[in-house]
Design an enzyme around this catalytic site. Structure first.
Site, PDB file in Angstrom:
ATOM      1  N   PRO A   2     136.511 -56.736  97.345  1.00  0.00           N
ATOM      2  CA  PRO A   2     137.203 -58.023  97.177  1.00  0.00           C
ATOM      3  C   PRO A   2     138.480 -58.075  96.943  1.00  0.00           C
ATOM      4  CG  PRO A   2     135.239 -57.668  96.046  1.00  0.00           C
ATOM      5  CD  PRO A   2     135.378 -56.194  96.426  1.00  0.00           C
ATOM      6  N   GLU A   3     139.181 -59.178  97.594  1.00  0.00           N
ATOM      7  CA  GLU A   3     140.611 -59.171  97.158  1.00  0.00           C
ATOM      8  C   GLU A   3     140.931 -60.613  96.716  1.00  0.00           C
ATOM      9  OE1 GLU A   3     143.276 -57.823 100.597  1.00  0.00           O
ATOM     10  OE2 GLU A   3     141.734 -56.263 101.222  1.00  0.00           O
TER      11      GLU A   3
END
Ligand SMILES: [Zn+2]
Length: 288
Positions: A2-3
């Site tokens: 996840p960014e």
């Protein structure tokens, strides 16, 4: 992994459910989640606290608690935060926050790299100063600021974007997508950008992250939102994971290479490779 857009998607979903909720009980089933602090210590710090706000910095999700402390969580590779009302335990469950009234916040993590820590609020700025740079969607990121951050750096642009101390929140996906939008080759030395390159890269970063937010994030691996649903950003990738396909801008074949150990996708035709600026020789042409 996840960014920023994935973490922000989760934050936006959790905010209405968690703000004002009281943590009736906390259970940490995996000591790696809180290491080096013992799970019991974190459970005690959370139990009975009310969640005052749900915030994000870079890729960190923050639960601001009453009593002046904050639970900072990083999902790393495969962490997920799920809001549960069904009472069923999903696979790889590592921690549970039971909310007063209804619902549980579950942390699941197949590969167990995710991490959580409780920080005193007056230490938050110090904690993040050593970990995170400018927030790209805060308005603080300008072309000028990017040029300042990149000045003198020989690292490839891809590595420069992955460094959280420069611009916070960008990972492998959005670095590729931002560089394609900016028409800059990922192996260009960061310090070779001219002001107009920095402006284009700034716009590329913001546009790539906003596309991620609009689509609820990218689910090419384990990422799920807090409802357990996939995002659709992967359907809108311009270059990431698209080796062999035509570039959406110029039609040339998208290539894959490896930069800083990470798969990197780019168009060799329209993403311009900047040359390192020749160093001025001492005393040459600068007299007077
Ligand atoms: Zn192209």
């Amino acid at each position: 992994m996840p960014e920023l857009p994935e973490v922000e998607t989760i934050r936006q979903q959790l905010e209405p459910a968690l703000t004002g909720a009281r943590i009736a009980a906390a259970r940490v089933m995996d000591e790696r989640w809180t290491r080096p602090v013992a799970p019991a210590e974190v459970e005690e710090a959370l139990t009975g606290r009310t969640i005052a706000a749900v915030e994000r910095r870079g890729k960190y999700l923050l639960l601001r608690l009453d009593a002046g402390r904050t639970l900072a969580m990083h999902l790393r590779m495969t962490g997920n935060l799920l809001l549960d009302h069904a009472g069923l335990d999903p696979p790889y469950l590592r921690a549970v926050l039971e909310l007063s009234g209804d619902g549980r916040l579950l942390f699941t993590d197949a590969r167990r790299f995710g991490h959580a820590t409780v920080i005193d609020d007056d230490e938050l700025d110090t904690y993040f100063a050593g970990r995170l740079g400018v927030e790209p969607l805060s308005g603080a990121l300008t072309g000028e600021e990017l040029c300042r951050l990149a000045a003198g750096r020989r690292a490839p642009l891809k590595s420069f974007l992955l460094n959280q101390l420069g611009v916070a929140g960008i990972g492998n996906i959005y670095a590729d997508e931002a560089l394609h939008r900016a028409a800059l080759h990922p192996l260009s030395p960061a310090g070779s950008m001219k002001p107009d390159d920095c402006e284009r890269l700034r716009d590329g970063i913001v546009q790539a992250l906003e596309a991620g937010l609009r689509t609820g994030g990218a689910s090419i691996d384990d990422y799920r939102d807090s409802r357990g649903e996939q995002g659709t950003m992967q359907e809108e990738f311009l270059v990431h994971t698209r080796a062999g396909e035509p570039c959406p801008r110029c039609g040339a074949e998208i290539r894959r290479t490896v930069v800083a150990g990470r798969s990197t996708y780019f168009c060799p035709s329209c993403q311009r490779r900047l040359r390192r600026r020749p160093r001025r020789r001492a005393g040459a042409g600068t007299s007077g």
